[in-house]
Scaffold this motif. Structure first.
Motif, mmCIF file in Angstrom:
data_model
loop_
_atom_site.group_PDB
_atom_site.id
_atom_site.type_symbol
_atom_site.label_atom_id
_atom_site.label_comp_id
_atom_site.label_asym_id
_atom_site.label_seq_id
_atom_site.Cartn_x
_atom_site.Cartn_y
_atom_site.Cartn_z
ATOM 1 N N PRO A 75 6.291 3.087 -0.043
ATOM 2 C CA PRO A 75 5.156 2.059 -0.116
ATOM 3 C C PRO A 75 5.239 0.989 0.744
ATOM 4 O O PRO A 75 6.593 0.642 1.120
ATOM 5 C CB PRO A 75 5.406 1.189 -1.535
ATOM 6 C CG PRO A 75 6.599 1.932 -1.976
ATOM 7 C CD PRO A 75 6.916 3.342 -1.236
ATOM 8 N N VAL A 76 4.487 0.155 1.632
ATOM 9 C CA VAL A 76 4.567 -0.466 2.652
ATOM 10 C C VAL A 76 4.019 -1.970 2.304
ATOM 11 O O VAL A 76 2.801 -1.948 2.091
ATOM 12 C CB VAL A 76 4.193 -0.014 3.844
ATOM 13 C CG1 VAL A 76 4.119 -1.053 5.054
ATOM 14 C CG2 VAL A 76 4.913 1.082 4.350
ATOM 15 N N LYS A 77 4.632 -2.995 2.629
ATOM 16 C CA LYS A 77 4.147 -4.223 2.346
ATOM 17 C C LYS A 77 3.465 -4.860 3.545
ATOM 18 O O LYS A 77 3.768 -4.388 4.529
ATOM 19 C CB LYS A 77 5.360 -5.282 2.078
ATOM 20 C CG LYS A 77 6.145 -5.379 0.676
ATOM 21 C CD LYS A 77 6.699 -6.364 0.335
ATOM 22 C CE LYS A 77 7.664 -5.940 -0.960
ATOM 23 N NZ LYS A 77 6.812 -5.603 -2.181
ATOM 24 N N ILE A 78 2.207 -5.377 3.196
ATOM 25 C CA ILE A 78 1.386 -6.057 4.296
ATOM 26 C C ILE A 78 2.121 -6.998 5.162
ATOM 27 O O ILE A 78 2.205 -7.015 6.498
ATOM 28 C CB ILE A 78 0.141 -6.620 3.838
ATOM 29 C CG1 ILE A 78 -0.471 -5.830 2.749
ATOM 30 C CG2 ILE A 78 -0.834 -6.896 4.881
ATOM 31 C CD1 ILE A 78 -0.941 -4.364 2.975
ATOM 32 N N SER A 79 3.081 -7.618 4.532
ATOM 33 C CA SER A 79 4.103 -8.580 5.380
ATOM 34 C C SER A 79 4.893 -7.928 6.265
ATOM 35 O O SER A 79 5.343 -8.477 7.299
ATOM 36 C CB SER A 79 4.623 -9.288 4.376
ATOM 37 O OG SER A 79 5.607 -8.466 3.619
ATOM 38 N N GLU A 80 5.234 -6.629 5.996
ATOM 39 C CA GLU A 80 5.819 -5.964 7.023
ATOM 40 C C GLU A 80 5.214 -5.834 8.553
ATOM 41 O O GLU A 80 5.713 -5.628 9.493
ATOM 42 C CB GLU A 80 6.360 -4.515 6.630
ATOM 43 C CG GLU A 80 7.045 -4.343 5.616
ATOM 44 C CD GLU A 80 7.625 -3.049 4.920
ATOM 45 O OE1 GLU A 80 7.973 -2.293 6.179
ATOM 46 O OE2 GLU A 80 7.434 -2.727 3.926
ATOM 47 N N ILE A 81 3.824 -5.853 8.081
ATOM 48 C CA ILE A 81 3.083 -5.578 9.484
ATOM 49 C C ILE A 81 2.887 -7.165 10.142
ATOM 50 O O ILE A 81 2.879 -6.894 11.468
ATOM 51 C CB ILE A 81 1.560 -4.791 8.990
ATOM 52 C CG1 ILE A 81 1.865 -3.663 8.314
ATOM 53 C CG2 ILE A 81 0.829 -4.673 10.394
ATOM 54 C CD1 ILE A 81 2.490 -2.493 9.052
ATOM 55 N N VAL B 50 0.879 -1.156 -0.105
ATOM 56 C CA VAL B 50 0.112 0.039 0.127
ATOM 57 C C VAL B 50 0.896 1.347 -0.218
ATOM 58 O O VAL B 50 1.973 1.270 0.459
ATOM 59 C CB VAL B 50 -1.181 0.125 1.444
ATOM 60 C CG1 VAL B 50 -0.201 0.026 2.663
ATOM 61 C CG2 VAL B 50 -2.007 0.968 1.328
ATOM 62 N N PHE B 51 0.559 2.300 -0.703
ATOM 63 C CA PHE B 51 0.996 3.727 -0.836
ATOM 64 C C PHE B 51 0.062 4.511 -0.563
ATOM 65 O O PHE B 51 -0.926 4.731 -1.017
ATOM 66 C CB PHE B 51 2.007 3.769 -2.017
ATOM 67 C CG PHE B 51 2.432 5.150 -1.902
ATOM 68 C CD1 PHE B 51 3.783 5.463 -1.224
ATOM 69 C CD2 PHE B 51 1.767 6.500 -2.617
ATOM 70 C CE1 PHE B 51 4.430 6.758 -1.261
ATOM 71 C CE2 PHE B 51 2.552 7.578 -2.678
ATOM 72 C CZ PHE B 51 3.645 7.647 -1.867
ATOM 73 N N VAL B 52 0.245 5.717 0.447
ATOM 74 C CA VAL B 52 -0.538 6.653 0.824
ATOM 75 C C VAL B 52 -0.213 8.079 0.490
ATOM 76 O O VAL B 52 0.890 8.310 0.750
ATOM 77 C CB VAL B 52 -0.763 6.330 2.421
ATOM 78 C CG1 VAL B 52 -1.597 7.704 2.900
ATOM 79 C CG2 VAL B 52 -1.821 5.259 2.582
ATOM 80 N N ALA C 251 -0.470 -0.783 7.798
ATOM 81 C CA ALA C 251 0.323 -0.465 6.559
ATOM 82 C C ALA C 251 0.371 0.591 5.964
ATOM 83 O O ALA C 251 1.332 1.493 5.576
ATOM 84 C CB ALA C 251 0.287 -1.665 5.665
ATOM 85 N N ALA C 252 -0.959 1.281 5.976
ATOM 86 C CA ALA C 252 -1.116 2.617 5.275
ATOM 87 C C ALA C 252 -0.507 3.546 6.361
ATOM 88 O O ALA C 252 -0.119 4.772 5.982
ATOM 89 C CB ALA C 252 -2.685 2.595 5.275
ATOM 90 N N LYS C 253 -0.871 3.544 7.538
ATOM 91 C CA LYS C 253 -0.477 4.276 8.804
ATOM 92 C C LYS C 253 1.159 4.526 8.543
ATOM 93 O O LYS C 253 1.614 5.577 8.428
ATOM 94 C CB LYS C 253 -0.777 3.856 9.956
ATOM 95 C CG LYS C 253 -1.850 4.439 10.590
ATOM 96 C CD LYS C 253 -2.234 4.204 11.990
ATOM 97 C CE LYS C 253 -3.003 4.849 12.906
ATOM 98 N NZ LYS C 253 -3.220 4.599 14.189
ATOM 99 N N LYS C 254 1.646 3.445 8.318
ATOM 100 C CA LYS C 254 2.892 3.410 8.232
ATOM 101 C C LYS C 254 3.595 4.059 6.919
ATOM 102 O O LYS C 254 4.618 4.744 6.812
ATOM 103 C CB LYS C 254 3.797 1.856 8.099
ATOM 104 C CG LYS C 254 5.102 1.621 8.436
ATOM 105 C CD LYS C 254 5.504 0.260 8.226
ATOM 106 C CE LYS C 254 6.921 -0.140 8.954
ATOM 107 N NZ LYS C 254 7.108 0.031 10.494
ATOM 108 N N SER C 255 2.712 3.786 5.910
ATOM 109 C CA SER C 255 3.353 4.458 4.502
ATOM 110 C C SER C 255 3.318 5.879 4.685
ATOM 111 O O SER C 255 4.197 6.759 4.306
ATOM 112 C CB SER C 255 2.012 3.907 3.456
ATOM 113 O OG SER C 255 2.399 4.604 2.152
ATOM 114 N N LEU C 256 2.201 6.674 5.312
ATOM 115 C CA LEU C 256 2.014 7.812 5.414
ATOM 116 C C LEU C 256 3.189 8.442 6.293
ATOM 117 O O LEU C 256 3.869 9.496 5.910
ATOM 118 C CB LEU C 256 0.433 8.206 6.110
ATOM 119 C CG LEU C 256 0.319 9.567 6.590
ATOM 120 C CD1 LEU C 256 0.195 10.533 5.189
ATOM 121 C CD2 LEU C 256 -0.809 9.630 7.078
#
Lengths: 338, 338, 338, 338
Positions: free
Chosen positions: C330-336, C194-196, C320-325
């Motif tokens: 872009p943040v992979k869901i797997s990072e979360i 995801v990228f925000v 992940a969206a929060k982290k991207s912001l």
């Protein structure tokens, strides 16, 4: 290919429009001359689009042996006469609607045409409109099966000047005539009978001029279907031109054209554009398309798409509608023809 | 607040619908009893929604002093009789449409109602439909100025069984009656005269049963406006229910309801959903809304929103329409009333 | 058939809604008890719809051996705890979204559910909306081929109170969580990354509370497709809820629901209704439909349509969206998940 | 008034289109000459619309002191060079997009233009489309308040030939460049940063040629707003060109143009027309409108509506988009400019 040489008789709004459309769209057509009783007033305009010969007498066109075809765009009361003259001179004829308000005059003109064996097309331009043409094609291709009910909504954005109303032949022959043609065009059937409810709801001055401004007109068609036209001289939101053809397998509708597809969602609501306001704007392309078919009919020596009968019939229906309003009863078209 | 106790007479499709709507939506209303000639067949259903008393004789309801109001949902030929009996017993009455096909029977029933001073509402549910109600409100708030033309499109998804056609009273009294009511509702005016074009285009068997299945019906209203209704017994694409009110300041239209707003763009075209097919589904909420107003009229002791006159007038127009079709001429409503 | 006996935990807006929907729509379901910390305040309401047992302690429901299933409608911070307790007691569980903001707590709850072998459904009601369900079905039936681009527009009619914003978990977990679910639902695919882009354009106070109010969120799906969500906390024209799924064979869109289909054409333009304003009104039927499926899952012993994983995944995407912001990448869901 | 004398360089599809549009629409403009490397192949066409001078060397146009302005319609790799030559010769310039794929070459060309003080307009014709122009005007008039989110849907009806793909500069510079321009046009803001998700979902051969065919492109604007563009090289239902601008006071959307407003209701559904398929058809009028403004800028000595900067910026954004795709991160436009 040899160019078609034409002459235009009458350079009012519609004559000028045709002239400009021809210059811009038909490379194989040459406007050799234009005639108008106010020749001097149109001189500059004519030159600006490359028309060299500008006459005040239409006979200068009719007598020019080089001219293949004429466009009759003069006032209605001259249409039949000029048609007869042009036919006798062997010119193909595109005649603005209506041919005349008088049935016998129309028949006389059509006989002259037939005798001369020239092409003759009436200016029912709406048949060439992208929306109505699409409905026509879908009906012909059987998309809705057999037509059962044809509905025509036809409302002007504003009433014409009272001076015009007085000489217009009445709303049925001036405005509804297009809708009568549309019913015939879309249904593929002749009209058998008509019944009218009409009144003066828009402007009392129209009533004082002996005309109506609002009407609901029912029609019985020879193929068994029914039709209804609703007219108003004043739709404040613009020029309202819609049709629906309902049949055994479905229904086709067309809605109004707008300047854009923009839709604004705001606190006041979800607002889209009003219908195009002016008929020349709304039916812009149809005026080109009708000429395209006329010139093609000449070149290929085929029947034009809107014939003399198509010019006659709506007048008969219009006269029957008038009679229906006066006598408060359904009137057969055959009563008028007789 | 004291609960309103009601009895329902007739537990066919519409009686059951009202019963279930009441159970689910009106906490202040108690269905004390239901009567149906086939009482044994509805027993299980009645119990399942909590109705304890199930009678085969409607008089058990009418004679129950605890019952405040009755819903008459039995067959049409009993409406007038049951209305009279219920009125005499002092019950408020919600009566399904039509009250009767016979004008004198209707008048008799309405006199009984008036004499008893009970509330009386007729089941013209479409007045309570979200779309038509919105049109009504906008017209009343002057959004389109003075109404000039009212248009009603009303087409069934499929023709009823021939056995039903034979006892239906004819299309005008069975189907168009709703549209006559709609014209009165939206225009705020009585109808003065009607003219009908109608025929058999859907199914010859309907013609053999003495009825028509397709019609264009023009109406002249007392306020000077005009209306037109177009009917078909068979629109293959679904239940087609639209209106338009056009006036001096604009026009309001409503289109059909669909199951979803989904639009598929694909090679075949841009395809959206067909109108809801079944009237109970299409007008679902309106059946709740009409009862809400009926119960409110009882509680607040105010006039119900659809009165006895509203029940009578569409029958008169329907009879005039029949006469117009038979006699091929416009017929004044006053000819029927006389 | 034996009735399903349920208990409802939490009688705020959504708990009450579910209770009333059950009473009005599910004859085979009995609400045996309801629990709320403010038991005394809901007593009258509970009685009015026929609920006899009203507790202040949710354990009175969980410990009742007669109760088959619970609806957890209490505040978000209690969802996981109550889920664990109910699962241990062998109750089937319908839990409002989100299960929790903490991934480990969610996993803990889902493990308890799995261990107990009870049914568990999360309240992503929009999956049951008539519009979105139709899109889902059309996509599943291959109407648009393979999905390439999913677009979700989701805009609230007005920003929530700042006090609510502060405890909401942030816009992505409070509001966008529904849209993340919608992307998974319509695409039939998990989200990979995801990228925000987001900011504070509606109300500076939201920014001061540490949140955003406007966002464009791009998603990369595991099936190769892409998605984009656009959010705003304030659409002045109403609750804007639209989706589009575009694929190899076409595209499906749904637009907003309105109170009526009325369209007014007047001098100001062609004006239709604004979208329904309030989410309870807009998604009214979906709340009934989700319960219908939940009860059916219990009766037929089948998997509920919205599972624990469906409850977990949108939270992961939201985080992940929060982290991207925060990290502007872009943040992979797997990072979360890690 | 003195006629504007122009020369057209390049007589491919777009050069011919401009020539014909000028002949049909601008009485005050004379096409004095046209140059094309395949001069012999265009001779007949040129004569047929009245162009006398047909050259194979563009310098014959540039060196003609009578010519006021040139239209550069040759292949992209010549745009910058011809612009420089024409500017040095003091000709006003209408240059097709893109000016070049190389930023330095563009800057060189724009410097030559500035030094010469000639008018320079880039062929971003979509700004002159009736739909997008209406959105632009409504945004400027404050109808939606401050813009928050701009959405552009831009999908081709079918992928270009692979040979074209290879020399196209990539989807972002070939296709999305129009959408980047649209975002700048509608938002009234420069773009600050871009993030791309893109892939090959339409045709593997496009991937093998080193390009993508499907993309979701997020943009952060300098005025604080956000934008998103979604692209596909293949929408089977036609050329899909829609935008939405959402802001503090509302939202404006435009939908696709169709050949007619015909809607068929039948058993299969309610079917309307697909979007116009071909870009020359869809954007027909915009090609006339852009020239109208160009000629007006010359006559009135005012700034043309699409400037050199407007030609440069979308290329910068396109290059940033490429970089974002390669480096899987948001890329600032300033990284490219440096």
């Amino acid at each position: 290919m040899k160019k078609i040489k034409i002459g235009i008789i009458g350079a009012g709004r519609i004559g000028k429009l045709h002239a400009e459309n021809i210059v811009n769209n038909f490379k194989n057509v040459e406007i050799k001359a234009i005639a108008d009783v106010y020749a001097d007033k149109i001189m500059d305009w004519a030159r600006s689009i490359g028309i060299v010969n500008v006459y005040s007498d239409h006979r200068d066109i009719i007598n020019d042996p080089e001219i293949d075809a004429v466009l009759i765009c003069s006032s209605t009361n001259t249409h039949a006469q000029f048609t007869i003259e042009a036919a006798k001179a062997g010119k193909h004829i595109f005649c603005e609607k209506p041919i005349d308000f008088d049935v016998n005059r129309i028949k006389e003109a059509l006989e002259a045409v037939e005798k001369a064996g020239v092409k003759f097309q009436v200016g029912f331009n709406r048949r060439f409109d992208h929306n109505f043409r699409k409905v026509y094609e879908m009906v012909r291709r059987g998309k809705i099966g057999l037509p059962h009910i044809i509905k025509v909504t036809s409302r002007d954005p504003q009433a014409p000047p009272i001076d015009y109303v007085k000489v217009s032949g009445g709303m049925f022959l001036d405005m509804t005539i297009h809708d009568f043609d549309m019913v015939r065009y879309l249904s593929g059937s002749e009209v058998e009978e008509v019944f009218v409810y009409a009144g003066v709801l828009v402007d009392p001055a129209i009533g004082e001029a002996g005309d109506v401004d609002t009407a609901v007109i029912s029609l019985k068609l020879k193929n068994g279907a029914f039709a209804v036209i609703d007219n108003s001289r004043k739709a404040v939101y613009g020029y309202d031109q819609r049709v629906e053809v309902f049949g055994s397998k479905g229904s086709i509708t067309v809605s109004n054209d707008t300047d854009s597809s923009a839709v604004l969602s705001c606190e006041e609501g979800v607002i889209s554009e009003k219908p195009k306001y002016f008929f020349l704007e709304r039916y812009k392309d149809s005026f080109v398309e009708e000429l395209k078919d006329f010139f093609e009919a000449i070149e290929k020596d085929i029947e034009p798409p809107v014939t003399g009968i198509d010019g006659l019939k709506p007048v008969l229906i219009g006269l029957a509608a008038k009679k229906s309003l006066e006598e408060k009863r359904p009137v057969k078209i055959s009563e008028i023809e007789a």
